[in-house]
Design a protein around this motif. Sequence first.
Motif, PDB file in Angstrom:
ATOM      1  N   UNK A   1     -10.696   0.620   8.338  1.00 42.14           N
ATOM      2  CA  UNK A   1     -10.952   1.157   6.996  1.00 42.14           C
ATOM      3  C   UNK A   1     -10.898   0.098   5.914  1.00 42.14           C
ATOM      4  N   UNK A   2     -10.072  -0.953   6.109  1.00 45.24           N
ATOM      5  CA  UNK A   2      -9.960  -1.968   5.060  1.00 45.24           C
ATOM      6  C   UNK A   2     -11.193  -2.861   5.029  1.00 45.24           C
TER       7      UNK A   2
ATOM      8  N   UNK B   1       0.832  -1.201   0.000  1.00 41.78           N
ATOM      9  CA  UNK B   1       0.000   0.000   0.000  1.00 41.78           C
ATOM     10  C   UNK B   1       0.873   1.260   0.000  1.00 41.78           C
TER      11      UNK B   1
ATOM     12  N   UNK C   1      -9.292   4.297  13.058  1.00 45.41           N
ATOM     13  CA  UNK C   1      -8.857   4.264  11.654  1.00 45.41           C
ATOM     14  C   UNK C   1      -7.539   4.980  11.457  1.00 45.41           C
ATOM     15  N   UNK C   2      -7.255   5.936  12.339  1.00 46.92           N
ATOM     16  CA  UNK C   2      -5.994   6.655  12.210  1.00 46.92           C
ATOM     17  C   UNK C   2      -4.861   5.782  12.713  1.00 46.92           C
TER      18      UNK C   2
ATOM     19  N   UNK D   1     -10.297   7.791   3.162  1.00 50.51           N
ATOM     20  CA  UNK D   1     -10.723   6.424   3.449  1.00 50.51           C
ATOM     21  C   UNK D   1      -9.675   5.383   3.059  1.00 50.51           C
ATOM     22  N   UNK D   2      -8.516   5.816   2.625  1.00 53.00           N
ATOM     23  CA  UNK D   2      -7.436   4.840   2.372  1.00 53.00           C
ATOM     24  C   UNK D   2      -7.069   4.163   3.694  1.00 53.00           C
ATOM     25  N   UNK D   3      -6.951   2.835   3.705  1.00 48.39           N
ATOM     26  CA  UNK D   3      -6.534   2.160   4.945  1.00 48.39           C
ATOM     27  C   UNK D   3      -5.035   2.354   5.198  1.00 48.39           C
ATOM     28  N   UNK D   4      -4.671   3.602   5.421  1.00 46.21           N
ATOM     29  CA  UNK D   4      -3.283   3.956   5.727  1.00 46.21           C
ATOM     30  C   UNK D   4      -3.323   4.936   6.880  1.00 46.21           C
ATOM     31  N   UNK D   5      -2.333   4.843   7.759  1.00 48.20           N
ATOM     32  CA  UNK D   5      -2.253   5.832   8.838  1.00 48.20           C
ATOM     33  C   UNK D   5      -1.912   7.200   8.249  1.00 48.20           C
ATOM     34  N   UNK D   6      -2.222   8.235   9.006  1.00 48.84           N
ATOM     35  CA  UNK D   6      -1.866   9.586   8.561  1.00 48.84           C
ATOM     36  C   UNK D   6      -0.351   9.706   8.406  1.00 48.84           C
TER      37      UNK D   6
ATOM     38  N   UNK E   1      -5.539   1.507  10.687  1.00 45.58           N
ATOM     39  CA  UNK E   1      -6.436   1.602   9.532  1.00 45.58           C
ATOM     40  C   UNK E   1      -6.839   0.253   8.960  1.00 45.58           C
TER      41      UNK E   1
ATOM     42  N   UNK F   1      -3.978  -2.343  -3.988  1.00 45.14           N
ATOM     43  CA  UNK F   1      -2.824  -2.452  -3.083  1.00 45.14           C
ATOM     44  C   UNK F   1      -3.207  -2.248  -1.624  1.00 45.14           C
ATOM     45  N   UNK F   2      -4.355  -1.631  -1.357  1.00 45.29           N
ATOM     46  CA  UNK F   2      -4.700  -1.284   0.021  1.00 45.29           C
ATOM     47  C   UNK F   2      -5.536  -2.361   0.710  1.00 45.29           C
ATOM     48  N   UNK F   3      -6.103  -3.276  -0.040  1.00 44.64           N
ATOM     49  CA  UNK F   3      -7.068  -4.195   0.553  1.00 44.64           C
ATOM     50  C   UNK F   3      -6.609  -5.629   0.394  1.00 44.64           C
TER      51      UNK F   3
END
Lengths: 559, 193
Positions: free
Chosen positions: B20-21, A256, B12-13, A339-344, B16, B47-49
């Motif tokens: 979020x996934x 990611x 989520x922060x 909404x990306x599953x990534x931390x800030x 995530x 790539x994110x899921x």
Amino acid sequence: MRSPAIAIAWEFGQRVRLGMMVLFVYMLVVGTIMLVRFKMGQPVSLGDVGKMVALVVGPVAMTFMYFLGVFSFGFASDLAARESTYPARMFTLPVTTRALAGWPMFYGASAMTVLFLAGEFFLRWEPAGILGRFVVREWGFDGPLMIWPPLLAAVFLAWTQALTWMAYGWRGLRVIVTVLCLISLDASVFVATQYKIPDLVLVAFLLPQLPLAYLAACFAISRARRGDVPDWRGMPARLSRISDVFRRQRDHFPSAARAQMWFEWRQHGRSLPVWVAILLPFELALLFLARDEPEAMTFFTVFGVLLTPPLMAGFVAATVSRSNTSGRDAYGVPPFTATRPLTSAALIAAKLKVTLLSTLATWLLVLVALLLGLALSGTLSVVIQRVNEGIEFFGRSRTVVSMLLGLLALMASTWKRLVHSLFLDLSGREWLIKSSVLLALSLLVIIWPIGRWIHDDRNVLTALLNALPLVLAVLVCVKMSAAAWIATRLYDGRLVSDRTLVTGVAAWLVAVLALFGLFTWFWSTPHVAHYFLLLIAILEIPLARLSAAPLALAWNRHR
Amino acid sequence: MRVFGKDPVADPVADPVAVLSRIGYLSEENDLPGWMNVAGLIRYSRAFYPAWDDAYAEELRQAFALDPAARIRSLSKGQKARAGLLIALAYRPELLVLDEPSSGLDPIVRRDILGAVLRTIAHEGRTVLFSSHLLEEVEQVADHVTMISQGRIVLSAPLSTIKESHRVDGRVPSLDEIFVAHVGTAAAPEPGT
């Protein structure tokens, strides 16, 4: 309201009344204090340059910037957008295009004229008697009021309006064109004053620009009213489509983080190299003109080329913090990114890595182009000769290291300018972002008179140099306190892992010590204290502002 | 409020992947990057899921008739909505959040979106959170309805309960009528009345 002119005047009046009231009250208060002190036998004189700058030039400059924003509708629009910044809601009004262009220009020019005349009156005023009197000042205000400063301000605003209301084919082009044009205008007048060109000549140069700017504004608004927005984005896309034919099917992203890096690169990573590549041919052309000129011209061109990346980075920086340039909310994080599953922290890391790549790509381009330009123009020998002279004087190692350090400093400065405002831009708070821009512009305006005052007054220069270590120490304390507070917030909010925090601090310490080591080796002289060099090293390596970026993004992401 | 047992703002922060996934989101705003093409959008989102299903993504792409080489900015509003729906569904999220998904779209695209909602609920037993002003569509797909007016919940119950409780003389009113009855009219009175 029975006429469009009155309605438009009313709208601007609503926007500027607070600023005008603040300025009026400020001048009233300062004037009253000056009268009272005069009565008490402790007069405050505006004959002193420092007091003039602090009491008059500063506030007038800030109000000038404020008017620029209000009368060009700049505060309510996305200056980097391709579309005109003129409010689209006014295009459907039953008002001619000439009126839409003319009335804002007229009211803006009037406001600027009143502002500058008020400033001139105040500069010539001195407490005396009951209400004071107007006097001759030592530094040139020795006659009737000068006409050209208010006229210059009006022309400045008129061109700002015309250029910002124009639509452009590329995002961000408006800012570059407007700034370059305004700098040219300012530089022309500055050179004229240095050569003591008569005021009438200046007026003759400035006055015709008002109708020219008006015609340009009419053209801009008529195009915007038709919905005519040039689109030059297809040009690089058409080129890339050619390469698409040869491109093989891309593999999936391994992670990611890598996908987000690709996204950031495509969003803004190419901006800086592209803009520098556009400017380089024009700059390097001067080398060909400098062949038969004194060496100074060659070195002037070389320094100009080397300063281009850090300068352009200041303009490109705004695009770095935008996650999606097509989002409605110009300051918020669009849902696609939020909404990306990534931390800030991971989102910020991707931006930082891409800005690093962008900086390296830009400098590779600059160095190759500069070497080619010097070689093809025949001026490379001039540069080599100077380098050899430096080696003879300072020694080979010191000369080579100095040049490498200078290059590294420019590269680091380029990267810093790309990322130093991330913590502001990513906060998503319009008031914070616009306030910082206004403050920066105001500082730019007053830096010249302040610098001149310091330079001219030996006592002030001596006092400043004596106080410099203390000033630096205070700045270091502020920086470290801010960094500690930010680290605490990052830890409490679980925005970064313990490992990332510790690694970040360690990397920063290593960078500071390395820079301090270089400084002590370079300036191994008893005249410069080591603690002074350490303070500079601490201030140079970014910490607090970079660390605050994930905090700002998290604050924006969840509001 | 908790989503999957976690704080949807803080977690989520900080984590995530855990939250979020597992959520698929289709925004009311058209905020897909205009410079991307459809293939690039799929490749990037994938790539994110970890649960991304390539075969299902391709099936959706063909069903929505999206050209992989087409740039997002060149797509119509309906096609953009389909592209957004594709990347929201392809990893089979446990919670699908649709924010005004049908707003401004033609009936064919609205049918695609509703079809996706029904498939998600019926085939996979997942949850769909769906906000809309088109109450006739809500009636077609919702199990539970919450009505909000001026930031306050005015009604929240299973759809069948709402219908039954508002039955008058054997006639079941539509959700539009029920909403108006609860919220009242916001129109200004006619002049002279």
